[in-house]
Design an enzyme around this catalytic site. Structure first.
Site, PDB file in Angstrom:
ATOM      1  CG  ASP A 110      39.958  42.665  45.232  1.00 38.14           C
ATOM      2  OD1 ASP A 110      40.454  41.838  44.893  1.00 38.14           O
ATOM      3  OD2 ASP A 110      39.389  43.965  45.437  1.00 38.14           O
TER       4      ASP A 110
ATOM      5  CG  ASP B 198      39.779  45.319  39.485  1.00 41.30           C
ATOM      6  OD1 ASP B 198      39.286  45.296  38.582  1.00 41.30           O
ATOM      7  OD2 ASP B 198      41.232  44.209  39.649  1.00 41.30           O
TER       8      ASP B 198
ATOM      9  CD  GLU C 261      36.014  46.548  40.924  1.00 40.59           C
ATOM     10  OE1 GLU C 261      35.869  44.832  40.350  1.00 40.59           O
ATOM     11  OE2 GLU C 261      35.193  47.165  41.776  1.00 40.59           O
TER      12      GLU C 261
ATOM     13  CG  ASP D 177      36.479  46.139  47.086  1.00 44.46           C
ATOM     14  OD1 ASP D 177      35.711  46.924  46.778  1.00 44.46           O
ATOM     15  OD2 ASP D 177      37.721  45.720  46.591  1.00 44.46           O
TER      16      ASP D 177
END
Length: 409
Positions: A196, A198, A205, A353
């Protein structure tokens, strides 16, 4: 001709040539080496050798080894091993093997005691213990310390789910991270790793950064947090957030990209993965622009993210182009890339996350929740919460000595 087994135990100050001297004596009497193991802690040697030889020669061999030990300044001991004891030991070697990796900023006795107590409850036996991190400097401590120990375990856990639950509880209570993996052929043959972006590769983000520039930061953050907790559908939340970006000048994206806060350990992790031939992918619910920026910086092989629509006036329209990369799509992409690269799914790794990372984390051979939301940690078998993203390397079995790093434990 009658033969017997003898376990030889040698301890003391390590020095070059010690093993060669011992083997020279054993070679004179045609001793078979049934097992051998050595560990060095602070230049102190612990060497064990299980030998089989003719019974008539054993007295002379022990005598010569005692003289050699005195000459070398080490201690030596002998234990006879019966045929039945040896066969029983060999029989246990066929049991399943697992690797338990324990790491944190530092490791204390109370933490290791807690982890090994869980292992003991499950009936698992520790065969070996290896330190993966370098040695810590007392006078010049490193800024980002990390300590990692790998336990090689034999047996089958009595209740793996219960064990996993207890390890995860210890992780949150004692500030340590765990990885429990079967020690099979795939364990050290991972070939594809999907991240992932961000809040994983970068400590922000991107959609929140864009929103701040457009004066809608609070509104977008609230939707983001709700989506990451799994409270609302990702597609719905994404559409609503992108709509709030309408009117933002596209030049802002370059400004944000050049100042992206890279997560601790990413540089070291990427350098190592590329050096050892891993294929690397970004599978992100964020935006292609920022993924491609990281791709150029680190030589990443694949980037799949979301494309923002840009109007003729050079401003964001508040819409996106193409299919949304959500949790389901991430899992599909992981499988697709593995197929293209001819990589078995058991050789894949996924790191993320948020709730939308769970599908790919569950699909991968090794799924890791990184500084993740509670729901994600609860559903992942491995998590990293105490150190940087380069902690992934220890779950893959890398030692700092492989990487040229010292003084970080």
């Amino acid at each position: 001709m009658k033969e017997e087994q003898i376990l030889v135990r040698i301890t003391g100050q390590d020095r070059p040539g010690l093993t060669a001297s011992v083997m020279g004596i054993l070679a004179k009497y045609d001793a078979q080496i049934l097992d051998i193991g050595q560990a060095d802690i602070h230049s102190t040697l612990s060497l064990g050798i299980l030998i089989r030889m003719e019974e008539k020669n054993s007295g002379q061999v022990m005598k010569e080894l005692l003289f050699k030990a005195t000459e070398l300044g080490v201690q030596i001991g002998f234990s006879p091993i019966t045929d039945d004891e040896y066969e029983d030991w060999v029989g246990h070697q066929g049991k399943n093997r697992y690797i338990l990796t324990v790491m944190g900023r530092t490791l204390e006795a109370r933490q290791i005691e807690a982890a090994t107590s869980v292992i003991a409850e499950q009936g698992l036996n520790i065969d070996s213990i290896i330190r993966l991190t370098g040695r810590k400097s007392i006078k010049n401590p490193a800024k980002h310390t990390r300590a990692c120990i790998e336990f090689s375990l034999r047996g089958e856990p009595a209740d793996r789910q219960d064990m996993q639950s207890k390890l995860m509880r210890l992780s949150s209570e004692m500030e340590i991270d765990f990885s429990f993996q079967r020690d099979d052929m795939f364990r050290r043959m991972r070939r594809l790793i999907c991240f992932d972006m961000d809040s994983t590769l970068i400590q922000t983000e991107c959609i929140d950064e864009l929103a701040e520039r457009n004066g809608v930061g609070a509104e977008v953050r609230a939707i983001t947090e709700s989506a990451m907790r799994g409270e609302i559908d990702f597609k719905e939340s994404f559409t609503r957030r992108v709509a709030l970006l309408k009117g933002l000048d596209v030049s802002v994206m370059q400004e944000i990209a050049e100042k992206l806060p890279i997560t601790e350990g990413v540089d070291r992790l990427m350098t190592t993965l590329k050096r050892y031939g891993y294929k690397i992918a970004i599978l992100s619910g964020g935006f292609t622009y920022f993924g491609e920026y990281l791709q150029r910086r680190y030589g990443i092989d694949y980037v799949y993210a979301n494309e923002l629509e840009i109007g003729d006036d050079g401003k964001l329209t508040g819409r996106y182009v193409g299919e949304i990369v959500d949790g389901h799509r991430k899992a599909e992409l992981l499988k697709l890339i593995a197929q293209v690269e001819k990589v078995n799914l058991a050789q894949t790794i996924a790191v993320g996350d948020g709730a939308n990372d769970l599908p790919m984390i569950s699909e991968a051979g090794l799924g890791i929740a990184f500084h993740a939301k509670p729901r994600v940690v609860a559903n992942a078998e491995q998590s990293i919460n105490t150190i940087g993203l380069d902690g992934v390397l220890y779950f893959l079995g890398f030692k700092d000595s492989y990487l040229g790093d010292q003084g970080v434990m």
